[in-house]
Design a protein around this motif. Sequence first.
Motif, short mmCIF file in Angstrom:
data_model
loop_
_atom_site.label_atom_id
_atom_site.label_comp_id
_atom_site.label_asym_id
_atom_site.label_seq_id
_atom_site.Cartn_x
_atom_site.Cartn_y
_atom_site.Cartn_z
N GLU A 43 55.36 -6.08 44.54
CA GLU A 43 56.03 -6.51 43.33
C GLU A 43 56.75 -4.90 42.84
O GLU A 43 57.66 -4.94 42.50
CB GLU A 43 55.40 -6.98 42.02
CG GLU A 43 56.11 -7.25 41.09
CD GLU A 43 57.21 -8.34 41.24
OE1 GLU A 43 58.45 -7.97 40.59
OE2 GLU A 43 57.08 -9.23 42.19
N ARG A 46 59.40 -3.72 45.13
CA ARG A 46 60.38 -4.30 44.94
C ARG A 46 61.03 -3.72 43.79
O ARG A 46 62.36 -3.69 43.71
CB ARG A 46 60.12 -6.01 44.66
CG ARG A 46 61.47 -6.96 44.82
CD ARG A 46 60.96 -8.17 44.57
NE ARG A 46 60.31 -8.77 45.65
CZ ARG A 46 59.11 -9.50 45.32
NH1 ARG A 46 59.29 -10.18 44.11
NH2 ARG A 46 58.36 -9.92 46.37
N SER A 47 60.19 -3.77 42.52
CA SER A 47 61.03 -3.14 41.58
C SER A 47 61.41 -1.83 41.58
O SER A 47 62.49 -1.26 40.98
CB SER A 47 60.15 -3.32 40.07
OG SER A 47 58.76 -2.27 40.64
N GLU A 49 62.79 -0.38 44.25
CA GLU A 49 63.87 -0.64 44.90
C GLU A 49 65.24 -1.11 44.18
O GLU A 49 66.04 -0.38 43.98
CB GLU A 49 63.96 -1.51 46.28
CG GLU A 49 65.04 -1.66 47.14
CD GLU A 49 65.57 -0.55 47.81
OE1 GLU A 49 66.57 -0.34 47.85
OE2 GLU A 49 64.50 0.22 48.09
N LYS A 50 64.67 -1.98 43.15
CA LYS A 50 65.65 -2.53 42.27
C LYS A 50 66.13 -1.24 41.31
O LYS A 50 67.25 -0.94 41.10
CB LYS A 50 65.20 -3.60 41.32
CG LYS A 50 65.29 -4.85 42.07
CD LYS A 50 64.79 -5.95 41.25
CE LYS A 50 64.53 -7.38 41.79
NZ LYS A 50 64.21 -8.22 40.93
N ASN A 51 65.35 -0.29 40.94
CA ASN A 51 65.76 0.68 40.05
C ASN A 51 66.27 1.95 40.96
O ASN A 51 67.17 2.44 40.07
CB ASN A 51 64.19 1.37 39.31
CG ASN A 51 63.55 0.53 38.66
OD1 ASN A 51 64.39 -0.29 37.99
ND2 ASN A 51 62.20 0.80 38.20
N ARG A 52 66.00 1.88 42.20
CA ARG A 52 66.79 2.85 43.02
C ARG A 52 68.44 2.47 43.09
O ARG A 52 69.09 3.29 43.19
CB ARG A 52 66.44 3.07 44.22
CG ARG A 52 66.63 4.18 45.30
CD ARG A 52 66.12 4.25 46.25
NE ARG A 52 64.50 4.01 46.19
CZ ARG A 52 63.99 3.85 47.24
NH1 ARG A 52 64.32 4.07 48.48
NH2 ARG A 52 62.58 3.52 47.41
N ARG A 53 68.61 1.14 42.94
CA ARG A 53 69.87 0.71 43.33
C ARG A 53 70.87 0.82 41.90
O ARG A 53 71.92 0.93 41.84
CB ARG A 53 69.93 -0.77 43.73
CG ARG A 53 69.38 -1.15 44.92
CD ARG A 53 69.66 -2.60 45.43
NE ARG A 53 68.86 -2.81 46.74
CZ ARG A 53 68.40 -3.90 46.97
NH1 ARG A 53 68.71 -5.19 46.23
NH2 ARG A 53 67.84 -4.16 48.18
N ARG A 54 70.02 0.61 40.69
CA ARG A 54 70.67 0.89 39.35
C ARG A 54 70.88 2.26 39.02
O ARG A 54 71.95 2.55 38.37
CB ARG A 54 69.62 0.22 38.51
CG ARG A 54 69.72 -1.27 38.61
CD ARG A 54 68.94 -1.82 37.35
NE ARG A 54 68.58 -3.47 37.64
CZ ARG A 54 67.55 -4.11 36.99
NH1 ARG A 54 66.64 -3.39 36.15
NH2 ARG A 54 67.20 -5.27 36.99
#
Length: 64
Positions: A43, A46-47, A49-54
């Motif tokens: 988790e 995953r979070s 990676e999401k922060n890196r994309r944003r």
Amino acid sequence: MTVLVLLGILALAVGGCVCVVWAQRGGPRWVRVVATVTLTAGELLRSSEKNRRRSPNRTSGDGD
């Protein structure tokens, strides 16, 4: 040396997955602890990676 490190990481990942499945079937306490650690680490990754994309890409050629 790099191959050994990668094999160690692979063994930890596979072992964690096995513990998750075993814990769902009512394994011993240590298996449930390892499964919780594995799921928490997944988790967090995953979070992350999401922060890196944003986040805005600061090296996108601003003309500097």
